[in-house]
Design an enzyme around this catalytic site. Structure first.
Site, short mmCIF file in Angstrom:
data_model
loop_
_atom_site.label_atom_id
_atom_site.label_comp_id
_atom_site.label_asym_id
_atom_site.label_seq_id
_atom_site.Cartn_x
_atom_site.Cartn_y
_atom_site.Cartn_z
N HIS A 11 0.84 -1.21 0.00
CA HIS A 11 0.00 0.00 0.00
C HIS A 11 0.87 1.25 0.00
O HIS A 11 0.58 2.23 -0.69
CB HIS A 11 -0.92 0.03 1.22
N ASP A 68 8.89 5.06 8.03
CA ASP A 68 8.28 4.46 9.21
C ASP A 68 7.17 5.39 9.66
O ASP A 68 7.34 6.62 9.66
CB ASP A 68 9.28 4.23 10.36
N PHE A 147 -5.50 1.33 3.87
CA PHE A 147 -4.97 0.20 4.64
C PHE A 147 -4.88 0.61 6.11
O PHE A 147 -5.20 1.76 6.46
CB PHE A 147 -3.60 -0.24 4.09
N GLY A 148 -4.43 -0.33 6.93
CA GLY A 148 -4.19 -0.02 8.34
C GLY A 148 -5.39 0.62 9.02
O GLY A 148 -6.51 0.10 8.97
N ASP A 150 -6.90 3.40 8.27
CA ASP A 150 -7.65 4.34 7.42
C ASP A 150 -9.16 4.36 7.66
O ASP A 150 -9.76 5.44 7.66
CB ASP A 150 -7.36 4.06 5.94
N ARG A 176 2.07 10.76 4.62
CA ARG A 176 3.09 10.20 3.73
C ARG A 176 3.37 11.14 2.57
O ARG A 176 4.51 11.36 2.18
CB ARG A 176 2.60 8.83 3.22
P1 ITT Z 1 7.43 -1.44 6.18
O1 ITT Z 1 8.07 -1.37 7.54
O2 ITT Z 1 7.85 -2.64 5.39
O3 ITT Z 1 7.56 -0.15 5.40
P2 ITT Z 1 4.98 -1.63 7.73
O4 ITT Z 1 3.52 -1.84 7.39
O5 ITT Z 1 5.60 -2.56 8.74
O6 ITT Z 1 5.83 -1.62 6.37
P3 ITT Z 1 5.47 0.54 9.58
O7 ITT Z 1 6.41 -0.28 10.37
O8 ITT Z 1 5.84 1.94 9.23
O9 ITT Z 1 5.12 -0.14 8.18
O10 ITT Z 1 4.07 0.50 10.34
C1 ITT Z 1 3.18 1.49 10.11
C2 ITT Z 1 1.79 1.01 10.49
O11 ITT Z 1 1.06 2.20 10.82
C3 ITT Z 1 1.08 0.38 9.32
O12 ITT Z 1 1.22 -1.04 9.27
C4 ITT Z 1 -0.38 0.79 9.59
O13 ITT Z 1 -0.95 -0.04 10.56
C5 ITT Z 1 -0.19 2.19 10.20
N1 ITT Z 1 -0.19 3.22 9.13
C6 ITT Z 1 0.87 3.90 8.63
N2 ITT Z 1 0.51 4.71 7.63
C7 ITT Z 1 -0.82 4.52 7.48
C8 ITT Z 1 -1.77 5.04 6.60
O14 ITT Z 1 -1.44 5.90 5.64
N3 ITT Z 1 -3.03 4.65 6.72
C9 ITT Z 1 -3.39 3.77 7.68
N4 ITT Z 1 -2.56 3.19 8.55
C10 ITT Z 1 -1.26 3.57 8.45
#
Ligand code: ITT
Length: 193
Positions: A11, A68, A147-148, A150, A176
């Site tokens: 995503h 991150d 995702f996450g 959102d 982001r």
């Molecule tokens: P990478 O480390 O491989 O980049 P990750 O998903 O593990 O991928 P992070 O460690 O940065 O990424 O964790 C960030 C979490 O925060 C992510 O999994 C989501 O749960 C949340 N998050 C971050 N940005 C978001 C967004 O734009 N929308 C919704 N949730 C978000």
């Protein structure tokens, strides 16, 4: 200019690729032959961002950037924060949201923000860029996109969650995209040198 985005989150890749356009050749971890789990053990968002980028630069020698990010909720003293990805003990977004809504319960203070720190390593030279978006946590998820967290994040000044927006709309205001815009401006300056 070739740049690897040090992420395993598809995503994030889709959001960033849409905004970066054709001025940079975006490489994935797979493109550079990296199948390793990137380390994220520093306990802070800025530290983990640096750690992921440095891992790729040290082991693969490729100019790169890492993201991150996390959600900070005021009423939970900044939780889930750096633990956003596996807040419930798993990476399941529905379970993470469930835990967040349970902890918040009927708390009237729903104030929260998404934070992203990008770390760029360009030929060994490191820079960080931060992006923030303020908003509120809803009491129930809304929308299918994104995702996450959102579906429960309502950005201030808007009446739809990030999950109810098209990717271009989210990119028009997200944490982001704000960090990325600063990084792009920096890269453009370097190109001109
Ligand atoms: P990478 O480390 O491989 O980049 P990750 O998903 O593990 O991928 P992070 O460690 O940065 O990424 O964790 C960030 C979490 O925060 C992510 O999994 C989501 O749960 C949340 N998050 C971050 N940005 C978001 C967004 O734009 N929308 C919704 N949730 C978000």
């Amino acid at each position: 200019m070739e740049l690897c985005f040090a992420t395993n989150n598809q995503h994030k890749l889709d959001e960033v690729a849409g905004q970066l356009g054709n001025s940079f050749a975006l490489k994935t971890l797979r493109d550079i032959g990296c199948t390793d789990e990137l380390p994220e053990t520093t306990g802070t968002i800025a530290g983990n961002s640096r750690q992921k980028a440095e891992y790729v630069w040290t082991h693969f020698g490729v100019s790169c950037f890492a993201d991150d990010s996390g959600l900070e909720v005021d009423a939970l003293n900044g939780e889930p924060g750096v633990d956003s990805a596996h807040y419930s003990g798993s990476r399941d977004a529905e379970k993470n949201i469930e835990k967040l809504l349970t902890k918040l319960a009927d708390n009237g203070n729903r104030k929260a923000r998404f934070i992203t720190v990008f770390t760029l390593i360009l030929q060994g030279v490191e820079h960080q860029f931060e992006g923030v978006i303020e908003g509120q946590i809803l009491t129930e998820p809304r929308g299918e996109g994104g995702f996450g967290y959102d579906p429960v994040f309502l950005p201030d000044g808007h009446d739809r969650t990030f999950a109810e927006m098209r990717i271009e709309e989210k990119n028009g205001m997200s944490h982001r995209s704000r960090a990325l815009a600063q990084m792009i401006a920096y890269l453009e300056k370097q190109k001109g040198k």
